[in-house]
Design a protein around this motif. Structure first.
Motif, PDB file in Angstrom:
ATOM      1  N   VAL A   1       2.553  56.092  35.855  1.00  0.00           N
ATOM      2  CA  VAL A   1       3.553  56.350  34.997  1.00  0.00           C
ATOM      3  C   VAL A   1       3.399  55.390  33.863  1.00  0.00           C
ATOM      4  O   VAL A   1       3.152  53.918  34.134  1.00  0.00           O
ATOM      5  CB  VAL A   1       4.883  56.135  35.430  1.00  0.00           C
TER       6      VAL A   1
ATOM      7  N   VAL B   1       8.114  66.596  35.375  1.00  0.00           N
ATOM      8  CA  VAL B   1       6.513  65.812  35.681  1.00  0.00           C
ATOM      9  C   VAL B   1       6.668  65.665  37.393  1.00  0.00           C
ATOM     10  O   VAL B   1       5.543  65.935  37.862  1.00  0.00           O
ATOM     11  CB  VAL B   1       6.303  64.680  34.978  1.00  0.00           C
TER      12      VAL B   1
ATOM     13  N   LEU C   1       4.670  56.393  43.382  1.00  0.00           N
ATOM     14  CA  LEU C   1       4.835  56.250  41.953  1.00  0.00           C
ATOM     15  C   LEU C   1       4.339  54.729  41.637  1.00  0.00           C
ATOM     16  O   LEU C   1       4.838  53.848  42.277  1.00  0.00           O
ATOM     17  CB  LEU C   1       5.856  56.639  41.325  1.00  0.00           C
TER      18      LEU C   1
ATOM     19  N   ASP D   1      -2.992  63.232  31.716  1.00  0.00           N
ATOM     20  CA  ASP D   1      -2.729  64.658  32.237  1.00  0.00           C
ATOM     21  C   ASP D   1      -1.572  65.148  31.632  1.00  0.00           C
ATOM     22  O   ASP D   1      -1.441  66.336  31.615  1.00  0.00           O
ATOM     23  CB  ASP D   1      -2.488  64.194  33.572  1.00  0.00           C
TER      24      ASP D   1
ATOM     25  N   ARG E   1       0.459  58.612  43.536  1.00  0.00           N
ATOM     26  CA  ARG E   1       0.020  60.060  43.148  1.00  0.00           C
ATOM     27  C   ARG E   1       0.294  60.085  41.569  1.00  0.00           C
ATOM     28  O   ARG E   1      -0.367  60.908  41.257  1.00  0.00           O
ATOM     29  CB  ARG E   1       1.278  60.819  43.854  1.00  0.00           C
ATOM     30  N   ILE E   2       1.170  59.480  41.156  1.00  0.00           N
ATOM     31  CA  ILE E   2       1.304  59.272  39.638  1.00  0.00           C
ATOM     32  C   ILE E   2       1.271  57.866  38.943  1.00  0.00           C
ATOM     33  O   ILE E   2       2.017  57.072  39.346  1.00  0.00           O
ATOM     34  CB  ILE E   2       2.681  60.136  39.190  1.00  0.00           C
TER      35      ILE E   2
ATOM     36  N   HIS F   1      -2.704  72.148  33.986  1.00  0.00           N
ATOM     37  CA  HIS F   1      -1.570  71.791  34.744  1.00  0.00           C
ATOM     38  C   HIS F   1      -0.410  73.073  34.415  1.00  0.00           C
ATOM     39  O   HIS F   1       0.631  72.914  34.603  1.00  0.00           O
ATOM     40  CB  HIS F   1      -1.032  70.483  34.248  1.00  0.00           C
TER      41      HIS F   1
ATOM     42  N   PHE G   1       3.894  67.438  40.094  1.00  0.00           N
ATOM     43  CA  PHE G   1       3.177  66.611  40.693  1.00  0.00           C
ATOM     44  C   PHE G   1       2.988  65.865  41.840  1.00  0.00           C
ATOM     45  O   PHE G   1       2.123  65.522  42.544  1.00  0.00           O
ATOM     46  CB  PHE G   1       2.475  65.650  39.648  1.00  0.00           C
ATOM     47  N   ALA G   2       4.480  65.619  42.355  1.00  0.00           N
ATOM     48  CA  ALA G   2       4.539  64.737  43.437  1.00  0.00           C
ATOM     49  C   ALA G   2       5.648  65.480  44.462  1.00  0.00           C
ATOM     50  O   ALA G   2       6.446  66.412  43.994  1.00  0.00           O
ATOM     51  CB  ALA G   2       5.118  63.454  43.178  1.00  0.00           C
TER      52      ALA G   2
ATOM     53  N   CYS H   1      -5.363  59.511  40.832  1.00  0.00           N
ATOM     54  CA  CYS H   1      -4.204  59.794  40.382  1.00  0.00           C
ATOM     55  C   CYS H   1      -3.876  60.541  39.102  1.00  0.00           C
ATOM     56  O   CYS H   1      -4.822  60.723  38.225  1.00  0.00           O
ATOM     57  CB  CYS H   1      -2.926  58.723  40.370  1.00  0.00           C
ATOM     58  N   ILE H   2      -2.535  61.113  38.803  1.00  0.00           N
ATOM     59  CA  ILE H   2      -2.024  61.788  37.460  1.00  0.00           C
ATOM     60  C   ILE H   2      -1.752  60.878  36.576  1.00  0.00           C
ATOM     61  O   ILE H   2      -0.933  59.806  36.963  1.00  0.00           O
ATOM     62  CB  ILE H   2      -0.776  62.643  37.971  1.00  0.00           C
TER      63      ILE H   2
ATOM     64  N   TRP I   1       0.339  59.998  33.743  1.00  0.00           N
ATOM     65  CA  TRP I   1       1.616  60.707  33.054  1.00  0.00           C
ATOM     66  C   TRP I   1       2.082  59.518  31.843  1.00  0.00           C
ATOM     67  O   TRP I   1       2.371  58.333  32.364  1.00  0.00           O
ATOM     68  CB  TRP I   1       2.838  60.757  33.858  1.00  0.00           C
TER      69      TRP I   1
END
Length: 416
Positions: A177, A110, A121, A227, A174-175, A251, A114-115, A201-202, A204
């Motif tokens: 979590v 992941v 994060l 995502d 960016r993500i 994705h 994505f990063a 952002c994503i 996860w």
């Protein structure tokens, strides 16, 4: 166990390597003689073990079905496609990747997808229940990325969504979590999706500990909100050790490339086959009953231990795992786990979210019920189990007589 009880594989091992055969037999005796309450473990089914011990273990299959780098992959292409189709149906996911050799590698995929190193994060603090692959400095995720942690509220020990939202707006990660290995409560998935959308952002969701309960109909699925979702196929799911990726279809290319060739080479096709078996078994009414029993026994055991004066961290549990503070007994988590182990009850030490004790000691124990339920534990036995755990916690580890009594009563309880 007599020779007549051995499988052909066991006889072959005993003949070729008696030392290893004996070590495996000792591990089986250890499991049989105690109660396994580790949150990270379940018990693979006989069908899963048969797939793991099959000819599939010999096959090299770098690449993806129809795009392999080795010959002779027509059959294993079908194996992988079957595993993907079953996972897609089980979790209603657009994209599936069954190749990650472990849950940790699925998590790292992941990040790779994505990063870029240096990206931001936002994840749950390790001391509040997160996982090393979510940004611990001891892990590549914490060395290659800039990590900001959110946490739990001091009054409820549940996620502080207002603070999480504030951090997301300030840092624009960016993500984002979501998930952890020592967090026992439900996640507000619609709220988290809204935060991720606002922060652009994503999202996860690490569902390593939750996916089996999702498959069993106990918990709501994170798939419609996230995502990308990562799964361990060997926790509540009774599959092989391994990882699984579920994601939105957009994705697919990024995640495929992150798994292969960026992070790993050939998949373990015997594990892929065993995952296919586990996904099929997880779609049955029997698995639904099992998952319900896993969650119910965890909830009941937390409540029963609370009645013995052990404070539930987070106020209880909505999952298969529980964390209880043992400091009221004058014990550290390490001491409590050692006393329970002396009676044949295997748990982990743990820290509480605002623990003053060092991580090596902790003030809590962490347990899960997936393996114990797979081996026969039932809700009706929980009050008696909690009583035995309380007796074991009162006995110093060197009080062999008292622990032997608890172990004998535990054996009788399991034989009921």
């Amino acid at each position: 166990m007599t020779d007549a009880d051995l499988t052909d594989h066991q006889r072959a091992l005993a003949a070729a390597d008696p030392a290893m055969a004996e070590l495996i037999a000792r591990e089986q005796r250890r499991r049989d003689s105690g109660l396994q309450l580790l949150a990270a473990e379940s018990v693979a089914t006989p069908a899963v073990r048969a797939a793991m011990a099959s000819v599939l273990s010999d096959k090299y299959a770098e690449g993806y079905p129809g795009r392999r780098f080795h010959g002779g992959c027509a059959v294993v292409d079908e194996v992988e496609e079957l595993a993907r189709a079953r996972a897609r149906a089980l979790f209603d996911a657009e994209y599936v990747n069954v190749q990650p050799l472990s849950w940790v590698l699925a998590n790292l995929a992941v990040l790779a997808a994505f990063a870029k190193p240096g990206d931001q994060l936002l994840s749950l603090s390790l001391r509040h229940g997160g996982h090393q692959t979510h940004g611990s400095r001891a892990n590549s995720s914490g060395r290659w990325f800039n990590v900001v942690n959110y946490g739990v509220r001091r009054d409820t020990e549940q996620v502080d969504y207002e603070k999480l939202h504030e951090l997301a707006m300030i840092h624009r990660p960016r993500i984002l979590v979501v998930g952890g290995t020592s967090y026992t409560r439900l996640w507000d998935l619609p709220r988290l999706r809204a935060i991720a959308d606002e922060a652009e952002c994503i999202l996860w969701v690490d569902a390593a500990h939750l996916a089996g309960l999702v498959a069993g109909g106990v918990l709501a699925s994170p798939v419609p909100y996230a995502d990308v979702v990562t799964v361990a196929t060997n926790k509540v799911i009774r599959g092989p050790r391994g990882g699984l990726l579920l994601a939105r279809g957009e994705h697919a290319q990024a995640l495929d490339r992150a798994v292969f060739p960026f992070l790993q080479g050939a998949p373990a096709m015997h594990a892929v086959g065993a995952k296919a078996v586990a996904f099929a078994e997880s779609a049955t009414p029997e698995f639904q009953a099992y998952a319900g029993e896993v969650a119910g026994t965890a909830r009941d055991l937390v409540a029963a231990l609370a009645a013995h004066g052990l404070r539930p961290v987070g106020g209880g549990t909505d999952t298969h795992l529980g964390i209880v503070d043992v400091s009221s007994l004058g014990l550290t988590g390490r001491e409590a786990a050692a006393r329970l182990a002396a009676s044949g009850i295997i748990v982990d030490k743990a820290v509480t979210p605002f623990d003053a004790a060092p991580v090596t000691e902790g003030s809590a124990i962490r347990f899960g019920t997936a393996a114990a339920v797979a081996e026969g534990l039932r809700a009706a036995q929980i009050p008696a189990l909690a009583d035995l755990m309380r007796v074991a916690l009162d006995a110093p580890t060197d009080d062999r007589a008292r622990h032997d009594v608890v172990a004998a009563e535990l054996a009788a309880l399991r034989a009921e």
